[in-house]
Write an enzyme that holds these catalytic residues in place. Structure first.
Site, PDB file in Angstrom:
ATOM      1  N   GLY A   1      45.860  33.640  49.065  1.00 19.52           N
ATOM      2  CA  GLY A   1      44.688  33.181  48.292  1.00 19.52           C
ATOM      3  C   GLY A   1      43.384  33.642  48.930  1.00 19.52           C
TER       4      GLY A   1
ATOM      5  CE  LYS B   1      51.462  34.564  47.574  1.00 18.75           C
ATOM      6  NZ  LYS B   1      51.300  33.120  47.345  1.00 18.75           N
TER       7      LYS B   1
ATOM      8  CB  ILE C   1      43.710  33.279  54.199  1.00 17.48           C
ATOM      9  CG1 ILE C   1      44.043  31.860  53.773  1.00 17.48           C
ATOM     10  CG2 ILE C   1      43.569  33.366  55.704  1.00 17.48           C
ATOM     11  CD1 ILE C   1      45.425  31.404  54.233  1.00 17.48           C
TER      12      ILE C   1
ATOM     13  N   GLY D   1      44.517  28.817  43.934  1.00 14.89           N
ATOM     14  CA  GLY D   1      43.451  28.151  43.194  1.00 14.89           C
ATOM     15  C   GLY D   1      42.362  29.137  42.815  1.00 14.89           C
TER      16      GLY D   1
HETATM   17  P1  NDP Z   1      46.862  32.881  34.530  1.00 16.80           P
HETATM   18  O1  NDP Z   1      48.134  32.665  33.798  1.00 16.80           O
HETATM   19  O2  NDP Z   1      45.958  31.745  34.745  1.00 16.80           O
HETATM   20  O3  NDP Z   1      46.015  34.040  33.777  1.00 16.80           O
HETATM   21  C1  NDP Z   1      46.626  35.212  33.332  1.00 16.80           C
HETATM   22  C2  NDP Z   1      45.642  35.964  32.467  1.00 16.80           C
HETATM   23  O4  NDP Z   1      46.231  37.193  32.055  1.00 16.80           O
HETATM   24  C3  NDP Z   1      45.250  35.216  31.183  1.00 16.80           C
HETATM   25  O5  NDP Z   1      43.901  35.446  30.890  1.00 16.80           O
HETATM   26  C4  NDP Z   1      46.153  35.844  30.120  1.00 16.80           C
HETATM   27  O6  NDP Z   1      45.563  35.898  28.831  1.00 16.80           O
HETATM   28  C5  NDP Z   1      46.260  37.270  30.629  1.00 16.80           C
HETATM   29  N1  NDP Z   1      47.521  37.881  30.224  1.00 16.80           N
HETATM   30  C6  NDP Z   1      48.770  37.513  30.636  1.00 16.80           C
HETATM   31  N2  NDP Z   1      49.681  38.342  30.075  1.00 16.80           N
HETATM   32  C7  NDP Z   1      48.992  39.234  29.307  1.00 16.80           C
HETATM   33  C8  NDP Z   1      49.370  40.314  28.479  1.00 16.80           C
HETATM   34  N3  NDP Z   1      50.643  40.654  28.313  1.00 16.80           N
HETATM   35  N4  NDP Z   1      48.385  41.009  27.832  1.00 16.80           N
HETATM   36  C9  NDP Z   1      47.096  40.648  28.004  1.00 16.80           C
HETATM   37  N5  NDP Z   1      46.680  39.642  28.776  1.00 16.80           N
HETATM   38  C10 NDP Z   1      47.618  38.931  29.430  1.00 16.80           C
HETATM   39  O7  NDP Z   1      47.249  33.584  35.917  1.00 16.80           O
HETATM   40  P2  NDP Z   1      46.487  33.473  37.301  1.00 16.80           P
HETATM   41  O8  NDP Z   1      45.053  33.731  37.113  1.00 16.80           O
HETATM   42  O9  NDP Z   1      46.924  32.234  37.984  1.00 16.80           O
HETATM   43  O10 NDP Z   1      47.184  34.682  38.110  1.00 16.80           O
HETATM   44  C11 NDP Z   1      46.786  36.015  37.925  1.00 16.80           C
HETATM   45  C12 NDP Z   1      47.348  36.847  39.068  1.00 16.80           C
HETATM   46  O11 NDP Z   1      46.815  36.370  40.308  1.00 16.80           O
HETATM   47  C13 NDP Z   1      48.871  36.778  39.235  1.00 16.80           C
HETATM   48  O12 NDP Z   1      49.323  38.004  39.741  1.00 16.80           O
HETATM   49  C14 NDP Z   1      49.051  35.700  40.308  1.00 16.80           C
HETATM   50  O13 NDP Z   1      50.259  35.830  41.015  1.00 16.80           O
HETATM   51  C15 NDP Z   1      47.874  36.018  41.198  1.00 16.80           C
HETATM   52  N6  NDP Z   1      47.406  34.934  42.032  1.00 16.80           N
HETATM   53  C16 NDP Z   1      47.203  33.694  41.506  1.00 16.80           C
HETATM   54  C17 NDP Z   1      46.698  32.685  42.295  1.00 16.80           C
HETATM   55  C18 NDP Z   1      46.468  31.310  41.779  1.00 16.80           C
HETATM   56  O14 NDP Z   1      46.102  30.439  42.566  1.00 16.80           O
HETATM   57  N7  NDP Z   1      46.635  31.049  40.474  1.00 16.80           N
HETATM   58  C19 NDP Z   1      46.372  32.921  43.707  1.00 16.80           C
HETATM   59  C20 NDP Z   1      46.615  34.282  44.154  1.00 16.80           C
HETATM   60  C21 NDP Z   1      47.111  35.241  43.333  1.00 16.80           C
HETATM   61  P3  NDP Z   1      45.181  34.550  28.011  1.00 16.80           P
HETATM   62  O15 NDP Z   1      43.980  34.011  28.721  1.00 16.80           O
HETATM   63  O16 NDP Z   1      44.862  35.050  26.652  1.00 16.80           O
HETATM   64  O17 NDP Z   1      46.378  33.666  28.105  1.00 16.80           O
HETATM   65  N1  HSE Z   2      51.491  30.499  43.048  1.00 18.71           N
HETATM   66  C1  HSE Z   2      50.893  30.949  44.253  1.00 18.71           C
HETATM   67  C2  HSE Z   2      50.896  29.830  45.259  1.00 18.71           C
HETATM   68  C3  HSE Z   2      49.492  31.416  43.980  1.00 18.71           C
HETATM   69  O1  HSE Z   2      51.173  28.684  44.892  1.00 18.71           O
HETATM   70  O2  HSE Z   2      50.660  30.105  46.426  1.00 18.71           O
HETATM   71  C4  HSE Z   2      48.833  32.063  45.174  1.00 18.71           C
HETATM   72  O3  HSE Z   2      49.406  33.300  45.459  1.00 18.71           O
END
Ligand code: NDP
Ligand code: HSE
Length: 428
Positions: free
Chosen positions: A133, A204, A135, A302
């Site tokens: 995240g 990771k 860090i 987050g």
């Molecule tokens: P979310 O599910 O909150 O958001 C995903 C976004 O991508 C949404 O806006 C969604 O659209 C869009 N999306 C998903 N699939 C498609 C598709 N096929 N075509 C077009 N748009 C698409 O995910 P996160 O923000 O939580 O995670 C995003 C990335 O970051 C992932 O790789 C995750 O592993 C990584 N990550 C997440 C963390 C976290 O704390 N959540 C921390 C560190 C990394 P719509 O809004 O229309 O649904």
């Molecule tokens: N799903 C992941 C977690 C998001 O809980 O750590 C951050 O990579």
């Protein structure tokens, strides 16, 4: 000041909105640091009907049009998963765009190839947000710690599972309720199986090991166990012996040219720095030959902390664009030798439900003796229905010997159930 750097963002969920909010709140400082403004010019999403923090005119469901748009300088991939993210990132690079991503699955599975592609085109491909995240882990491993031979790394790298284990330990919370809270807070993956079964941590730790050792550690060679079988009873026994249970990713250097990489719950001694990393916090503890022990910690998931890591990468890319520097993608080669877990030596916690009658303990001890597994601690108690619970902490034994002994113990007529098995980090 010349024209803003134009960003095409793919995805506007938890991480996308965090990144956007940081840009809005800290725009002046960010612009000063880069020497040019950042304009989030286009955003690709899936559902055009969702309410968004920006005007609808920014959004499109045609993500291909973003990665091929000649006016876009940097593509920020925040969709997650492989399909369509892998294709879109590749097309963005082929179209001369720098890429920033938070997608650990993408980097763990295709990182080596994509970073080579970026390098060959003098482009940046940064992925600080993919591990830990908020860090900073990737950059210190690539740069400040790069002169060290890494002997060992151990990290709490999944915010969701650490949140669940902490809630179970501190509030006796139910596993499913704690998972729901982690999902509501935006910590969990789209499929939370990835979090609780250690899949996310395996991506990771394979990324960190690949950077630290300069060769790709294939994620399929990472031994993996998740936290589904951990119960409050195990947490209580661990506490009584001075340990905390954490889901960890571990890398051990084996000789000069091999590693063992594994993900599983571990009982961590209460005075180890990782034992006090709670809730959504993550940490990486590392031992290098010259630096000694180092630990990084902070919020591992987050919207805001991950947005901070994405923005850090964007500022780095922006500075390269403004300064005319070449891309700083650092490729690693394929083919790290990964040895199986069988030869690793650990201490083990074993909780058995047994028939409460004479000779039960003797029969179990006989099996341990045959495999040279020696007992360090033991607790016993009587349960209803002529059953009993016996809990052992062993001294160090090889995975192979312990697994063989466990199979025999499980088959003893006196043993009703193997209720818990957890690896134990030794107290120093
Ligand atoms: P979310 O599910 O909150 O958001 C995903 C976004 O991508 C949404 O806006 C969604 O659209 C869009 N999306 C998903 N699939 C498609 C598709 N096929 N075509 C077009 N748009 C698409 O995910 P996160 O923000 O939580 O995670 C995003 C990335 O970051 C992932 O790789 C995750 O592993 C990584 N990550 C997440 C963390 C976290 O704390 N959540 C921390 C560190 C990394 P719509 O809004 O229309 O649904
Ligand atoms: N799903 C992941 C977690 C998001 O809980 O750590 C951050 O990579």
């Amino acid at each position: 000041m010349s024209q803003d750097i134009r960003i095409g963002m793919l995805g506007f969920g938890t991480v996308g909105t965090g990144t956007y909010r940081m840009l809005v709140d800290n725009r002046e400082a960010i612009t000063k640091k880069i020497g040019r403004g950042i304009d989030i010019a286009k955003i690709g999403i899936r559902d055009p009907k969702k309410e968004r923090a920006l005007d609808q005119s920014h959004f499109t469901t045609d993500l291909e049009s973003i990665v091929t748009d000649p006016s876009i300088d940097v593509v920020v991939e925040l969709i997650g998963g492989i399909d369509p993210a892998a294709d879109l990132v590749e097309k963005a690079l082929l179209n001369g765009k720098h890429v920033v991503t938070a997608n650990k699955e993408l980097i763990a599975k295709h990182g080596s190839r994509l970073v080579h592609l970026a390098k060959s085109k003098n482009l940046d491909l940064h992925y600080e947000a993919a591990v830990g995240g908020g860090i900073p882990l990737i950059q210190p491993l690539k740069h400040q710690l790069a002169g060290n031979d890494v002997i060992r790394m151990m990290g709490i790298l999944n915010g969701t599972s650490n949140y669940i284990l902490t809630k179970m330990e501190q509030e006796q919370a139910d596993f499913a309720d704690a998972l729901k809270e982690a999902q509501a807070a935006g910590y969990a993956e789209a499929d939370p199986t990835n979090d609780v079964d250690g899949i996310d941590t395996s991506y990771k730790i394979s990324i960190l090991a690949s950077i630290a050792f300069g060769k790709q550690v294939p994620v399929e060679n990472v031994f993996r166990e998740g936290i589904r079988n951990i119960g409050i009873t195990d947490i209580e026994y661990a506490r009584s012996w001075g340990y905390k249970i954490k889901l960890v990713g571990v890398v051990d250097a084996i000789g000069k040219d091999a590693v063992c990489v594994r993900v599983h719950p571990s009982m961590i001694p209460g005075d180890h720095p990782l034992a006090s990393v709670n809730g959504v916090y993550n940490a990486l503890w590392l031992h290098g030959d010259f630096v000694g022990d180092v630990m990084f910690s902070g919020r591992g998931a987050g919207s805001d902390p991950t947005g901070s890591a994405v923005m850090g990468d964007l500022i780095d890319v922006g500075r390269n664009i403004v300064g005319g520097g070449s891309g700083s993608a650092i490729p690693y080669e394929a083919g790290m030798k990964v040895v199986p877990i069988d030869d690793v030596h650990s201490s083990f916690y074993l909780r058995l439900r047994v028939k409460d009658r004479p000779k039960t303990l003797g029969q179990i001890s006989m099996v341990f003796g045959e495999y040279a597994i020696s007992i360090a601690e033991m607790q016993m108690k009587t349960l209803p229905d002529n059953l009993g619970e016996i809990v052992f902490l062993t001294h160090r034994a090889s995975e192979r010997s312990f697994a063989q002994a466990l199979r025999e113990v499980e088959n003893l007529e006196a043993v009703d159930q193997v209720a818990g098995v957890i690896r134990v980090e030794d107290k120093q």
